[in-house]
Write an enzyme that holds these catalytic residues in place. Structure first.
Site, PDB file in Angstrom:
ATOM      1  N   GLY A 110       0.823  -1.209   0.000  1.00  0.00           N
ATOM      2  CA  GLY A 110       0.000   0.000   0.000  1.00  0.00           C
ATOM      3  C   GLY A 110       0.850   1.249   0.000  1.00  0.00           C
ATOM      4  O   GLY A 110       2.056   1.187  -0.212  1.00  0.00           O
ATOM      5  N   ASN A 111       0.208   2.376   0.189  1.00  0.00           N
ATOM      6  CA  ASN A 111       0.928   3.650   0.244  1.00  0.00           C
ATOM      7  C   ASN A 111       0.267   4.557   1.276  1.00  0.00           C
ATOM      8  O   ASN A 111      -0.768   4.219   1.831  1.00  0.00           O
ATOM      9  CB  ASN A 111       0.991   4.296  -1.148  1.00  0.00           C
ATOM     10  CG  ASN A 111      -0.378   4.623  -1.687  1.00  0.00           C
ATOM     11  OD1 ASN A 111      -1.079   5.488  -1.163  1.00  0.00           O
ATOM     12  ND2 ASN A 111      -0.796   3.912  -2.735  1.00  0.00           N
TER      13      ASN A 111
END
Ligand code: CTP
Ligand code: CA
Length: 228
Positions: free
Chosen positions: A33-34
């Site tokens: 993810g980010n």
């Protein structure tokens, strides 16, 4: 802009905004993810609704944000889900804003069971390239539709953030690109929410540091001009 009357210049227009960060599943309990919070995309959706547009917000993972009033919210997880939702909702949209942070890569395979650490060698993590949704939306653009991209750029040896932004605008083919100049801790220390609004027609507007709502207003001003 709180308390100030916003123009109602988006009445009669349908817009689709993407927001948040995609999550690319690795196994039943893990993902890549980010750190995107989704706040800029939510501000864009909220301001568009306040200016009279019919708004669809395609939201990937975000911080705990309340749904903006009078906005249709579609939730997605991965980049490929985001892509499907964008294609499904944008066919009759007048404007599209890709504010989502789309993972460039995803694990090639989704493990059926939780990956265990057996032995000493960590497993390799093969990655596949995700589709470039913005490029696809530009390719599918119908006449008059305005497509907006976002880019967060640091400077590096090959150029400053504006240089990278101009190159990205050309590569993506969108009508507008919001370039956020993000400091790299050395030469180009600038606040996160300042930058430039670049137009495919050659216009370049500096975006002074300000709130996400203010930046959203500048973006919709530019879109409204192009919608005519
Ligand atoms: N974007 C997209 N699909 C992707 C990657 C990015 O639609 N697979 C969109 C983003 O939502 C954003 C714009 O493209 O509006 C620019 O994203 P950015 O990550 O800056 O561009 P990339 O082409 O991925 O280039 P970079 O190598 O700098 O990450
Ligand atoms: Ca990227």
């Amino acid at each position: 802009e709180r308390g100030q009357a916003l123009p109602r210049d988006l009445v009669g227009h349908r817009v689709v905004v993407s927001a948040g960060g995609t999550r690319e599943a690795l196994d039943p309990v893990r993902y890549l993810g980010n750190r995107s919070s989704g706040r800029q995309g939510y501000a864009l959706a909220r301001v568009a609704a306040q200016r009279g547009a019919r708004v669809t917000l395609v939201a990937a993972h975000t911080a705990d944000l309340g749904d903006p009033a009078a906005v249709d919210v579609v939730r997605v997880g991965s980049a490929r889900e985001l892509r499907d939702a964008m294609h499904a909702t944008t066919a009759d949209a007048d404007a599209i804003v890709m504010a989502a942070a789309v993972a460039d890569f995803r694990p090639t395979a989704l493990a059926e069971h939780k990956i265990k650490k057996d032995g000493s060698e960590p497993p390799a993590l093969p990655l596949a390239l995700n589709p470039d949704i913005l490029v696809e939306l530009v390719a599918a653009r119908r006449p008059g539709q305005v497509v907006v991209g976002f880019a967060a750029e640091t400077g590096d040896a090959s150029g400053d953030p504006l240089h990278h932004g101009r190159a990205k605008l050309a590569r993506k083919g969108c009508d507008l690109l919001v370039v956020n100049a993000v400091g790299d801790g050395r030469a180009f220390e600038v606040p996160d929410n300042a930058g430039w609004l670049l137009g495919a027609d050659g216009t370049e507007e500096e975006l002074k540091p300000g709130s996400k709502a203010l930046l959203a207003s500048r973006v919709w001003d530019a879109v409204a001009t192009r919608l005519g």
